[in-house]
Design an enzyme around this catalytic site. Structure first.
Site, PDB file in Angstrom:
ATOM      1  CB  CYS A 234       9.708  54.947 156.799  1.00  0.00           C
ATOM      2  SG  CYS A 234      10.631  56.419 157.253  1.00  0.00           S
TER       3      CYS A 234
ATOM      4  CG  HIS B 268      14.566  56.718 162.353  1.00  0.00           C
ATOM      5  ND1 HIS B 268      13.296  56.438 161.893  1.00  0.00           N
ATOM      6  CD2 HIS B 268      14.719  55.971 163.473  1.00  0.00           C
ATOM      7  CE1 HIS B 268      12.719  55.550 162.698  1.00  0.00           C
ATOM      8  NE2 HIS B 268      13.572  55.259 163.665  1.00  0.00           N
TER       9      HIS B 268
HETATM   10  N1  GLY Z   1       5.771  57.354 163.224  1.00  0.00           N
HETATM   11  C1  GLY Z   1       6.958  56.678 162.945  1.00  0.00           C
HETATM   12  C2  GLY Z   1       7.715  56.387 164.153  1.00  0.00           C
HETATM   13  O1  GLY Z   1       7.709  57.230 165.017  1.00  0.00           O
HETATM   14  O2  GLY Z   1       8.279  55.355 164.326  1.00  0.00           O
END
Ligand code: GLY
Length: 262
Positions: A254, A167
């Site tokens: 996250c 991300h």
């Molecule tokens: N494990 C977090 C994701 O890949 O979205």
């Protein structure tokens, strides 16, 4: 825009199915017990700032659902429910929507079946919303988000997540109204021109995903040179164990949705 002061956060307990969570490279199964301990430390840090932290129950059907940030963008005026680009995560967004509706008057949705966008690709600053195109976030998703938040006069700027990086915010964080913590590889793209940039130490790229939450900078433990840089720059740093979430490419941002509904 209030980009780093928050009255609320939403988190979700890790589930036993976390062992099936997505990851770029398999570095071993995460320990649920240790992840639960780290998660409790994280929530305690957020609460220590006076914020209300909602703890949602674990969702066994969604192994990555502890990473709630990917399900929504939360702004003062309202929330926008995402369409995660990972097929196994798409359903997480609909499950989050009612919890946002309980706290916000206005909750909008990314609706186009061709649009994909995850919250981990979105960095909100005082003046703009940067969205990184990535393997999880596409141009249609970014355009649709821009149309939604234009209702509230927010501007979206499309940027690019470095190849091989999950991300956009895997590689950067907001530290205050004008300062970004970034890896050198991301800052080299020029996407933060006009901001003050603090680079993570070479070899400590995995700590670029921190959060500024009220008076705290919450960062993963184990990155002493970057921690010292942030200390010396005057930030109040709290370190949280992240060894288990890191096995799933997850970090500090996250694990929560952070917001102040107006
Ligand atoms: N494990 C977090 C994701 O890949 O979205």
């Amino acid at each position: 825009m209030r980009s780093f002061t928050f009255t609320h956060a939403i988190t979700r307990k890790p589930s036993a199915s976390i062992v099936a969570g997505l990851r770029a490279v398999d570095t071993g199964a995460p320990s649920l017990g240790l992840m639960i301990q780290h998660h409790a430390d994280y929530i305690a840090a957020l609460r220590s700032t006076g914020a209300t932290v909602v703890e949602l129950e674990a969702l066994e059907a969604f192994p990555d659902s502890v990473f709630v940030e990917d399900t929504a963008l939360c702004l003062p005026e309202g929330a926008v429910v995402m369409r995660p680009g990972a097929p196994s995560r798409l359903g997480e967004a609909a499950v989050m929507a009612p919890h946002l509706q309980a706290l916000y008057k206005t909750v909008l949705h990314i609706e186009n079946p061709d649009s994909f966008i995850e919250g981990g690709d979105i960095l909100t600053t005082e003046t703009e919303i940067l969205v990184g195109r990535s393997a999880r976030t596409n141009a249609s998703g970014i355009a649709e988000l821009a149309a939604r938040v234009a209702l509230w006069d927010h501007k979206v700027r499309e940027v690019f997540t470095p190849p091989g990086v999950l991300h956009f915010k895997t590689d950067c964080s907001l530290l205050d109204g004008e300062t970004i913590l970034s890896t050198e590889r991301l800052a080299a793209s020029g996407c933060f021109d006009g901001y003050r940039v603090i680079h993570v130490a070479e070899g400590e790229e995995a700590c670029a995903n921190t959060i500024r939450f009220n008076d705290l900078v919450v960062m993963p433990a184990g990155f002493p040179r970057t921690r010292d840089t942030l200390d010396q720059a005057g930030y109040k740093v709290v370190e949280i164990g992240n060894s288990e979430c890191a096995k799933l490419d997850g970090g500090m941002s996250c694990l929560s949705l952070r917001f102040s509904p107006s």
